[in-house]
Design a protein around this motif. Structure first.
Motif, PDB file in Angstrom:
ATOM      1  N   ARG A  40       0.830  -1.216   0.000  1.00 54.76           N
ATOM      2  CA  ARG A  40       0.000   0.000   0.000  1.00 54.76           C
ATOM      3  C   ARG A  40       0.864   1.267   0.000  1.00 54.76           C
ATOM      4  O   ARG A  40       0.628   2.214   0.741  1.00 54.76           O
ATOM      5  CB  ARG A  40      -0.969  -0.011   1.182  1.00 54.76           C
ATOM      6  CG  ARG A  40      -2.081  -1.049   1.017  1.00 54.76           C
ATOM      7  CD  ARG A  40      -3.084  -0.978   2.132  1.00 54.76           C
ATOM      8  NE  ARG A  40      -2.584  -1.622   3.339  1.00 54.76           N
ATOM      9  CZ  ARG A  40      -3.200  -1.607   4.518  1.00 54.76           C
ATOM     10  NH1 ARG A  40      -4.349  -0.935   4.649  1.00 54.76           N
ATOM     11  NH2 ARG A  40      -2.689  -2.223   5.554  1.00 54.76           N
ATOM     12  N   VAL A  41       1.863   1.243  -0.878  1.00 54.41           N
ATOM     13  CA  VAL A  41       2.714   2.417  -1.112  1.00 54.41           C
ATOM     14  C   VAL A  41       2.437   2.888  -2.529  1.00 54.41           C
ATOM     15  O   VAL A  41       2.523   2.112  -3.481  1.00 54.41           O
ATOM     16  CB  VAL A  41       4.207   2.065  -0.947  1.00 54.41           C
ATOM     17  CG1 VAL A  41       5.076   3.270  -1.286  1.00 54.41           C
ATOM     18  CG2 VAL A  41       4.495   1.598   0.474  1.00 54.41           C
ATOM     19  N   THR A  42       2.096   4.166  -2.682  1.00 59.30           N
ATOM     20  CA  THR A  42       1.768   4.720  -3.995  1.00 59.30           C
ATOM     21  C   THR A  42       2.663   5.913  -4.300  1.00 59.30           C
ATOM     22  O   THR A  42       3.274   6.502  -3.408  1.00 59.30           O
ATOM     23  CB  THR A  42       0.300   5.173  -4.039  1.00 59.30           C
ATOM     24  OG1 THR A  42       0.121   6.261  -3.106  1.00 59.30           O
ATOM     25  CG2 THR A  42      -0.639   4.032  -3.673  1.00 59.30           C
ATOM     26  N   SER A  50       1.600   8.945  -2.374  1.00 57.71           N
ATOM     27  CA  SER A  50       2.002   8.991  -0.963  1.00 57.71           C
ATOM     28  C   SER A  50       3.462   9.379  -0.792  1.00 57.71           C
ATOM     29  O   SER A  50       3.888   9.737   0.309  1.00 57.71           O
ATOM     30  CB  SER A  50       1.743   7.639  -0.292  1.00 57.71           C
ATOM     31  OG  SER A  50       2.596   6.639  -0.819  1.00 57.71           O
ATOM     32  N   ARG A 109       4.954  11.763  -2.717  1.00 52.74           N
ATOM     33  CA  ARG A 109       5.193  13.052  -3.376  1.00 52.74           C
ATOM     34  C   ARG A 109       6.010  13.997  -2.500  1.00 52.74           C
ATOM     35  O   ARG A 109       6.883  14.718  -2.990  1.00 52.74           O
ATOM     36  CB  ARG A 109       3.848  13.678  -3.747  1.00 52.74           C
ATOM     37  CG  ARG A 109       3.985  14.914  -4.623  1.00 52.74           C
ATOM     38  CD  ARG A 109       2.653  15.340  -5.194  1.00 52.74           C
ATOM     39  NE  ARG A 109       2.102  14.316  -6.106  1.00 52.74           N
ATOM     40  CZ  ARG A 109       0.923  13.752  -5.943  1.00 52.74           C
ATOM     41  NH1 ARG A 109       0.158  14.057  -4.894  1.00 52.74           N
ATOM     42  NH2 ARG A 109       0.494  12.856  -6.808  1.00 52.74           N
ATOM     43  N   TRP A 137       8.014  13.029   0.041  1.00 57.51           N
ATOM     44  CA  TRP A 137       8.877  12.142   0.829  1.00 57.51           C
ATOM     45  C   TRP A 137      10.137  12.834   1.301  1.00 57.51           C
ATOM     46  O   TRP A 137      10.792  13.564   0.561  1.00 57.51           O
ATOM     47  CB  TRP A 137       9.260  10.924  -0.009  1.00 57.51           C
ATOM     48  CG  TRP A 137      10.204   9.970   0.699  1.00 57.51           C
ATOM     49  CD1 TRP A 137       9.861   8.952   1.509  1.00 57.51           C
ATOM     50  CD2 TRP A 137      11.634   9.959   0.632  1.00 57.51           C
ATOM     51  NE1 TRP A 137      10.969   8.292   1.975  1.00 57.51           N
ATOM     52  CE2 TRP A 137      12.084   8.896   1.448  1.00 57.51           C
ATOM     53  CE3 TRP A 137      12.577  10.757  -0.031  1.00 57.51           C
ATOM     54  CZ2 TRP A 137      13.434   8.600   1.605  1.00 57.51           C
ATOM     55  CZ3 TRP A 137      13.925  10.466   0.136  1.00 57.51           C
ATOM     56  CH2 TRP A 137      14.345   9.387   0.960  1.00 57.51           C
ATOM     57  N   ALA A 162       2.339   0.171   4.951  1.00 61.02           N
ATOM     58  CA  ALA A 162       1.317   0.358   5.981  1.00 61.02           C
ATOM     59  C   ALA A 162       1.368  -0.722   7.051  1.00 61.02           C
ATOM     60  O   ALA A 162       1.106  -0.463   8.226  1.00 61.02           O
ATOM     61  CB  ALA A 162      -0.069   0.397   5.331  1.00 61.02           C
ATOM     62  N   TRP A 201      11.199   1.084   0.591  1.00 61.58           N
ATOM     63  CA  TRP A 201      10.403   2.282   0.900  1.00 61.58           C
ATOM     64  C   TRP A 201      10.795   2.859   2.275  1.00 61.58           C
ATOM     65  O   TRP A 201       9.944   3.099   3.139  1.00 61.58           O
ATOM     66  CB  TRP A 201       8.897   1.969   0.865  1.00 61.58           C
ATOM     67  CG  TRP A 201       8.505   1.211  -0.353  1.00 61.58           C
ATOM     68  CD1 TRP A 201       8.480   1.664  -1.635  1.00 61.58           C
ATOM     69  CD2 TRP A 201       8.072  -0.154  -0.419  1.00 61.58           C
ATOM     70  NE1 TRP A 201       8.077   0.671  -2.498  1.00 61.58           N
ATOM     71  CE2 TRP A 201       7.815  -0.457  -1.771  1.00 61.58           C
ATOM     72  CE3 TRP A 201       7.868  -1.148   0.523  1.00 61.58           C
ATOM     73  CZ2 TRP A 201       7.364  -1.710  -2.193  1.00 61.58           C
ATOM     74  CZ3 TRP A 201       7.436  -2.391   0.112  1.00 61.58           C
ATOM     75  CH2 TRP A 201       7.189  -2.661  -1.229  1.00 61.58           C
TER      76      TRP A 201
END
Length: 382
Positions: A245-247, A250, A252, A254, A322, A375
């Motif tokens: 669940r990393v897009t 999400s 942008r 960082w 998540a 991530w």
């Protein structure tokens, strides 16, 4: 040689195969025992590298950099090779498994109970391990702790079985042993033919699956669960960004947070402006596949030192995913201070893809793939 058996009802059943004898069982048992010993030893190493207890975390070595790749590959290869050996061993002894009555004394009852545990644990351990290489878990329990605990049960039952059967094993250990049965030439398929067939089967299974671990056998990798060259940027992906669940949305804004006595944050451009280092290290996963790749990024020890970490500082790495069993990863001092350990930004000369951990991931020597955290959002001096 015949083995008459009588079941609770019905006529006696006679096994006429001439190779259900103690010498054949001993030869197959030696080979199976060797495969079990290698698989068990490398499996215990793998477990402690993947789930190190507190007392061991700072003692695990980061060199040789290919160490985990070798031991885990050997673990999976020996486990797969043990499957045809186990089937051949069970074929050699199955008349004894169904003897009736099942026991005639308390000692024999205990012996047969140990054999039942050994057979059940061996079959389940090997076949569940094989399913793990396919990442298929058709059971309601967590694979890793059950697999680890069952390995100890299996090796304990094996040692008990060898101790109880040692007089018979010793009597049939070599062709010149006094208890060894010599089969006549005209007795149909002889022991040598059977063992050659078993060896051919083990060799075929090994050669057509070991390519996922042994690069030199890659062209023969016909039946292995994974092709180490298949995947984005030339590497397979076990856990995708979607699963974590990393897009892109999400990420942008960082920024990497580095916590310690002198905490700071860095954006991606600031990380790229730091001294970059390139290393060639393998990704080696617990399912048995592995592959070398070129990684470029910032040394973790430099990031920790800037945050106030000393030369013996450990690290804690927190992923942006998540949820997940490995979202937070502890890194012992040998790994954290190794110059090969990077916060990687590039893979094989390209910016990391989202599935490979963009914008930043950990790559370290002699580590399971599940601990090469993707991530990364936070790095802490531990």
């Amino acid at each position: 040689m015949r083995f008459p058996l009588r079941f609770p009802s019905g006529p006696p059943v006679t096994f006429k195969a001439r190779l259900h004898d103690a010498r054949t069982a001993t030869v197959l048992g030696r080979l199976l025992g060797l495969a079990f010993a290698v698989c068990f030893t490398t499996g215990v190493l793998s477990h402690f590298f993947q789930h190190p207890p507190v007392w061991l975390a700072d003692r695990l070595p980061s060199r040789p950099y290919w160490g985990y790749r070798f031991t885990q590959g050997l673990h999976v290869v020996s486990g797969i090779a043990a499957i045809p050996l186990l089937l051949a061993k069970l074929w050699a002894v199955y008349p004894r498994l169904f003897a009736w009555p099942p026991f005639r004394s308390v000692r024999q009852a205990l012996e047969r109970a140990a054999v039942a545990v050994l057979v059940a644990a061996g079959v389940f351990e090997l076949f569940s391990g094989l399913l793990n290489t396919f990442q298929w878990y058709p059971w309601p329990f967590s694979f890793v702790p059950v697999h680890f605990a069952l390995a100890w049960l299996l090796i304990g039952a094996l040692m008990l079985h060898v101790a109880v059967k040692w007089p018979q094993i010793h009597a049939h250990w070599t062709r010149r042993s006094p208890g060894t049965l010599v089969l006549p030439e005209a007795a149909g398929p002889d022991r040598r033919t059977l063992l050659a067939a078993v060896a051919a089967g083990v060799g075929a299974v090994t050669l057509t699956t070991a390519g996922q671990s042994v690069s030199a056998l890659g062209r023969l990798d016909l039946f292995a669960p994974r092709d180490p060259a298949a995947g984005p940027q030339g590497l397979p992906v076990n856990r995708t960004a979607d699963a974590a669940r990393v897009t892109e949305a999400s990420l942008r804004d960082w920024r990497l947070t580095v916590a310690g006595p002198r905490p700071y944050t860095l954006g991606l451009d600031e990380l790229r402006a730091l001294p970059q280092h390139e290393v060639t290290l393998p990704i080696a996963c617990v399912e048995g596949w592995s592959r070398n790749a070129r990684w470029t990024g910032v040394r973790v020890r430099d990031l920790l030192e800037r945050a106030g970490g000393g030369p013996d500082a450990r690290a804690r790495v927190v992923s942006l995913e998540a949820a997940g069993a490995y979202r937070v990863m502890e890194m012992g001092r040998h790994y954290a201070q190794d110059p090969l350990t990077l916060l990687a930004l590039r893979l094989n000369g390209e910016e990391l893809s989202l599935d490979h951990g963009y914008p930043a991931r950990i790559i370290a020597p002699d580590r399971p793939g599940v601990l090469q955290t993707k991530w990364v959002g936070r790095l802490e001096v531990a």
